[in-house]
Design a protein around this motif. Sequence first.
Motif, PDB file in Angstrom:
ATOM      1  N   ASN A  13      14.761  35.955 -43.551  1.00  0.00           N
ATOM      2  CA  ASN A  13      13.863  35.562 -44.636  1.00  0.00           C
ATOM      3  C   ASN A  13      12.469  35.157 -44.174  1.00  0.00           C
ATOM      4  N   GLY A  14      12.348  34.762 -42.909  1.00  0.00           N
ATOM      5  CA  GLY A  14      11.073  34.268 -42.411  1.00  0.00           C
ATOM      6  C   GLY A  14      10.907  32.773 -42.561  1.00  0.00           C
ATOM      7  N   PHE A  15      11.881  32.107 -43.173  1.00  0.00           N
ATOM      8  CA  PHE A  15      11.848  30.650 -43.301  1.00  0.00           C
ATOM      9  C   PHE A  15      13.272  30.145 -43.529  1.00  0.00           C
ATOM     10  N   VAL A  16      13.489  28.873 -43.214  1.00  0.00           N
ATOM     11  CA  VAL A  16      14.778  28.252 -43.484  1.00  0.00           C
ATOM     12  C   VAL A  16      14.536  26.785 -43.838  1.00  0.00           C
ATOM     13  N   VAL A  17      15.090  26.344 -44.967  1.00  0.00           N
ATOM     14  CA  VAL A  17      14.965  24.960 -45.402  1.00  0.00           C
ATOM     15  C   VAL A  17      16.170  24.173 -44.885  1.00  0.00           C
ATOM     16  N   ILE A  18      15.885  23.034 -44.261  1.00  0.00           N
ATOM     17  CA  ILE A  18      16.934  22.171 -43.721  1.00  0.00           C
ATOM     18  C   ILE A  18      16.839  20.830 -44.443  1.00  0.00           C
ATOM     19  N   PRO A  19      17.813  20.524 -45.293  1.00  0.00           N
ATOM     20  CA  PRO A  19      17.727  19.294 -46.086  1.00  0.00           C
ATOM     21  C   PRO A  19      18.054  18.046 -45.271  1.00  0.00           C
ATOM     22  N   SER A  20      17.419  16.961 -45.662  1.00  0.00           N
ATOM     23  CA  SER A  20      17.749  15.619 -45.173  1.00  0.00           C
ATOM     24  C   SER A  20      17.768  15.505 -43.654  1.00  0.00           C
ATOM     25  N   ILE A  21      16.732  16.002 -43.005  1.00  0.00           N
ATOM     26  CA  ILE A  21      16.574  15.749 -41.568  1.00  0.00           C
ATOM     27  C   ILE A  21      16.334  14.261 -41.336  1.00  0.00           C
ATOM     28  N   LEU A  22      15.650  13.622 -42.278  1.00  0.00           N
ATOM     29  CA  LEU A  22      15.366  12.200 -42.176  1.00  0.00           C
ATOM     30  C   LEU A  22      16.162  11.406 -43.206  1.00  0.00           C
ATOM     31  N   SER A  23      16.546  10.193 -42.830  1.00  0.00           N
ATOM     32  CA  SER A  23      17.182   9.276 -43.775  1.00  0.00           C
ATOM     33  C   SER A  23      16.119   8.646 -44.667  1.00  0.00           C
ATOM     34  N   ASP A  24      16.554   8.013 -45.739  1.00  0.00           N
ATOM     35  CA  ASP A  24      15.605   7.345 -46.635  1.00  0.00           C
ATOM     36  C   ASP A  24      14.815   6.271 -45.888  1.00  0.00           C
ATOM     37  N   THR A  25      15.475   5.548 -44.978  1.00  0.00           N
ATOM     38  CA  THR A  25      14.797   4.509 -44.200  1.00  0.00           C
ATOM     39  C   THR A  25      13.728   5.114 -43.302  1.00  0.00           C
ATOM     40  N   GLU A  26      14.055   6.227 -42.657  1.00  0.00           N
ATOM     41  CA  GLU A  26      13.075   6.901 -41.798  1.00  0.00           C
ATOM     42  C   GLU A  26      11.906   7.422 -42.612  1.00  0.00           C
ATOM     43  N   VAL A  27      12.185   7.987 -43.775  1.00  0.00           N
ATOM     44  CA  VAL A  27      11.112   8.481 -44.641  1.00  0.00           C
ATOM     45  C   VAL A  27      10.164   7.349 -45.014  1.00  0.00           C
ATOM     46  N   SER A  28      10.718   6.218 -45.409  1.00  0.00           N
ATOM     47  CA  SER A  28       9.902   5.083 -45.835  1.00  0.00           C
ATOM     48  C   SER A  28       9.005   4.589 -44.705  1.00  0.00           C
ATOM     49  N   SER A  29       9.567   4.467 -43.513  1.00  0.00           N
ATOM     50  CA  SER A  29       8.803   3.988 -42.371  1.00  0.00           C
ATOM     51  C   SER A  29       7.686   4.960 -41.991  1.00  0.00           C
ATOM     52  N   LEU A  30       8.010   6.246 -41.918  1.00  0.00           N
ATOM     53  CA  LEU A  30       7.014   7.253 -41.550  1.00  0.00           C
ATOM     54  C   LEU A  30       5.949   7.408 -42.639  1.00  0.00           C
ATOM     55  N   ARG A  31       6.345   7.240 -43.891  1.00  0.00           N
ATOM     56  CA  ARG A  31       5.370   7.349 -44.982  1.00  0.00           C
ATOM     57  C   ARG A  31       4.322   6.235 -44.860  1.00  0.00           C
ATOM     58  N   ALA A  32       4.742   5.059 -44.423  1.00  0.00           N
ATOM     59  CA  ALA A  32       3.806   3.941 -44.277  1.00  0.00           C
ATOM     60  C   ALA A  32       2.775   4.224 -43.186  1.00  0.00           C
ATOM     61  N   ILE A  33       3.214   4.707 -42.024  1.00  0.00           N
ATOM     62  CA  ILE A  33       2.244   4.948 -40.956  1.00  0.00           C
ATOM     63  C   ILE A  33       1.429   6.206 -41.226  1.00  0.00           C
ATOM     64  N   ALA A  34       2.005   7.168 -41.951  1.00  0.00           N
ATOM     65  CA  ALA A  34       1.241   8.359 -42.330  1.00  0.00           C
ATOM     66  C   ALA A  34       0.149   8.004 -43.330  1.00  0.00           C
ATOM     67  N   THR A  35       0.432   7.065 -44.216  1.00  0.00           N
ATOM     68  CA  THR A  35      -0.584   6.597 -45.170  1.00  0.00           C
ATOM     69  C   THR A  35      -1.728   5.906 -44.443  1.00  0.00           C
TER      70      THR A  35
END
Length: 306
Positions: A12-34
Amino acid sequence: MPESYRSTLQKNGFVVIPSILSDTEVSSLRAIATTATNLARTGSWPHFRTVPKQFPPWPSTPPPAAEGGIWGVQHLLHPDMPGRAEFAGLYFSEKVLSVAEELMGVEGDRTPDESLVMELFNLLVAPEVKDFELRWHRDDIPWDVSADEEERLLAAKSPGGQQSHAQYNLALCEDRSLIVIPGSHRRVRTETERNAEPYEAYLPGQLVVELKPGDAVFYDSNILHRGVYRAKEEGGEESRLTLHGSIGLKGDGKSKVRATAVLQHGVGAWVQRGDAAFGIGERAERMRANLVAMGTGEDVGYSLKG
């Protein structure tokens, strides 16, 4: 049995991989990305992608918000980047590197002769005030080449579908920005695609890649694709924070082409600094050493222009 990530990517040229990050990891990374985004928007971080320019080099001063401002933050692994340790912890994590190894056909590599190369780790963000779109493109193949040259370049850059690098978007907010044409990484453009307007809203077979926070899409960089960036609300929270990374494969015979694709972004200017070590294990340092071996990036030119 479900298809492997590698076979899905090759088909297909791409592959989606769900939930590589946990909700806690998302929250932490979103803060430093902001934080990183705010620094770039105000000119306190000098490495960014500016509206309306699609490819490097970008200006050193962010445009006013009324003109769209920025659409990306460069060099999350830079020694001076706030939050660098957490960004590096994800970039060099087993959850990311193991997927990259599978997609490039590399068995688990724990020897001193490291086969993976540290490449790029950036952030894609929503422009301010007004929407911004990227035109249809392949990352390493100019749009104006003939069909014969396009076929030759596709075969040379991904022989038999084998990639020399793994490129991905990892969403920290819901993301529907990437538009792809499945299977187009293995063929020349159709006449419709070749004659389409650069920002054509719809091409036959196109698909919007939908990511939830924590999901990732790995994709062949020469799939036909473009991006649509919806502006964030003025004064509102960041509506797009998507980590955009790539990991290379050493000794694949295409080092010069890959060096241009990577070093055109300026990573060679700081990766050799005395304080550039990550302090998170030998593998990160071996991968960094492989990037250092590419050179500083002087006179490598640019893959695409505009």
